[in-house]
Scaffold this motif. Sequence first.
Motif, mmCIF file in Angstrom:
data_model
loop_
_atom_site.group_PDB
_atom_site.id
_atom_site.type_symbol
_atom_site.label_atom_id
_atom_site.label_comp_id
_atom_site.label_asym_id
_atom_site.label_seq_id
_atom_site.Cartn_x
_atom_site.Cartn_y
_atom_site.Cartn_z
ATOM 1 N N UNK A 38 0.834 -1.202 0.000
ATOM 2 C CA UNK A 38 0.000 0.000 0.000
ATOM 3 C C UNK A 38 0.875 1.262 0.000
ATOM 4 N N UNK A 39 1.949 1.237 0.781
ATOM 5 C CA UNK A 39 2.910 2.349 0.764
ATOM 6 C C UNK A 39 3.472 2.548 -0.644
ATOM 7 N N UNK A 91 11.784 -8.504 2.667
ATOM 8 C CA UNK A 91 10.494 -8.135 2.119
ATOM 9 C C UNK A 91 10.720 -7.304 0.856
ATOM 10 N N UNK A 92 10.416 -7.882 -0.286
ATOM 11 C CA UNK A 92 10.672 -7.208 -1.556
ATOM 12 C C UNK A 92 9.870 -5.921 -1.703
ATOM 13 N N UNK A 93 8.647 -5.919 -1.196
ATOM 14 C CA UNK A 93 7.786 -4.746 -1.357
ATOM 15 C C UNK A 93 8.335 -3.546 -0.596
ATOM 16 N N UNK A 94 8.858 -3.775 0.606
ATOM 17 C CA UNK A 94 9.424 -2.666 1.373
ATOM 18 C C UNK A 94 10.692 -2.152 0.693
ATOM 19 N N UNK A 151 0.834 9.344 4.723
ATOM 20 C CA UNK A 151 0.544 8.502 5.887
ATOM 21 C C UNK A 151 1.156 7.109 5.718
ATOM 22 N N UNK A 152 2.443 7.066 5.436
ATOM 23 C CA UNK A 152 3.139 5.807 5.219
ATOM 24 C C UNK A 152 3.444 5.114 6.548
ATOM 25 N N UNK A 153 3.787 3.849 6.475
ATOM 26 C CA UNK A 153 4.084 3.087 7.681
ATOM 27 C C UNK A 153 5.363 3.583 8.344
ATOM 28 N N UNK A 154 5.486 3.264 9.629
ATOM 29 C CA UNK A 154 6.689 3.603 10.388
ATOM 30 C C UNK A 154 7.929 3.034 9.704
ATOM 31 N N UNK A 155 7.833 1.809 9.214
ATOM 32 C CA UNK A 155 9.000 1.146 8.631
ATOM 33 C C UNK A 155 9.469 1.841 7.348
ATOM 34 N N UNK A 156 8.526 2.328 6.559
ATOM 35 C CA UNK A 156 8.905 3.049 5.349
ATOM 36 C C UNK A 156 9.541 4.386 5.703
#
Length: 393
Positions: A38-39, A91-94, A151-156
């Motif tokens: 989603x990010x 995680x390829x997406x991240x 509003x991206x995730x903390x990890x991103x």
Amino acid sequence: MESGFLDRPRAVYATDPAKSRGRLVAEPKSPTRTDFQRDRDRILHSAAFRRLKHKTQVFVYHEGDHYRTRLTHTLEVAQIARSLARALGLDEDLAETLALAHDLGHTPFGHAGERALDACMAEHEHFDHNAQTLRIVTRLERRYAAFDGLNLTWETLEGLVKHNGPLLNADGSGGEALPFGIAEYAKVQDLELSRYASAEAQAAAIADDIAYNAHDIDDGLRAGLFEIEDLRAVSFLSGLLDEIDTRWPGLDRSRRIHELTRRVITRFVESTIATSRANIAALNPKSVDDIRGAGRPIIGFGAEIAAADTHIKEFLYPQMYRHPWVMEVMGHAETIVKDLFAIYRADNEEMPEEWRDLGDGPARAAADFIAGMTDRYAIQEHKRLFDVTPDLG
């Protein structure tokens, strides 16, 4: 290559989207995508991402259709980052998300534009493209009804800010040196700036280095800034050329260039995978937090490739980045940025209404507006505001 390379499950030290620390503004989970997917999609659909199409990598936008722009460079980095993540069980997406977003904060006209804008902002807490990326994804993208930014995730967000390493000392000191944008956001959310980022962020950062080296060689050759035989000054590249010439004697120039650049990427990627696997085995991490707390990068080049990386950069710096023709064009570009800043700083009504006052003063508003420009829009604005515009042709 060992079996299972193309279908390796996520490792225990990878970042698991199901265990994400979430978003600053809580949202319902997507029924069809992980948080990191989603990010990625939000970045791909952002205005800042679209503008990369007409932002300089090294050559300004109208010099040729085959040179890299910020967008094509970004897509190449994303491909390499995904390859590294797949091989290392990450995680390829991240990794892809971080690669796609890593250059969002760059100004028009590449590093020349950033130098000029930073000089303009010297008395206003300076300008930093990495901090600007964070500012874009947390504030300046204004598309959603419920929040500013993406509003991206903390990890991103963590990966975007710390992909090149911690920004604070291990004891948390050093905050006075944080760039504006990162310092401001640190008041809102703790991104653990004294620790390393995830392995996915480290993979995206090293993918950027790999893409830069290979594709700047390609662009520099095609622009005629140096010749293939000049590259023999770098022993690593000379060895690759020997391989090509032995296997395909008399190969035409275009194919020879491509064979060289693809080998550069392959050797750098293979070294990164082998070295990173050895680092991971030595650390024996049981979670992504073990990666963050390792006290050193885990994803990296082997010694031979690290030396090659240094030597390639030492070659490209005078031959390409400081080539007299490139410097002349970039000098004109810096003039455009400085002229625009002076106008917008003095009279913010020359900017679109939505950029005039974001609460950080007229200088920062001018910097935000200019940083978001494409090369061609900056030139158009200069022509609108000034009688004479430097020639970037």
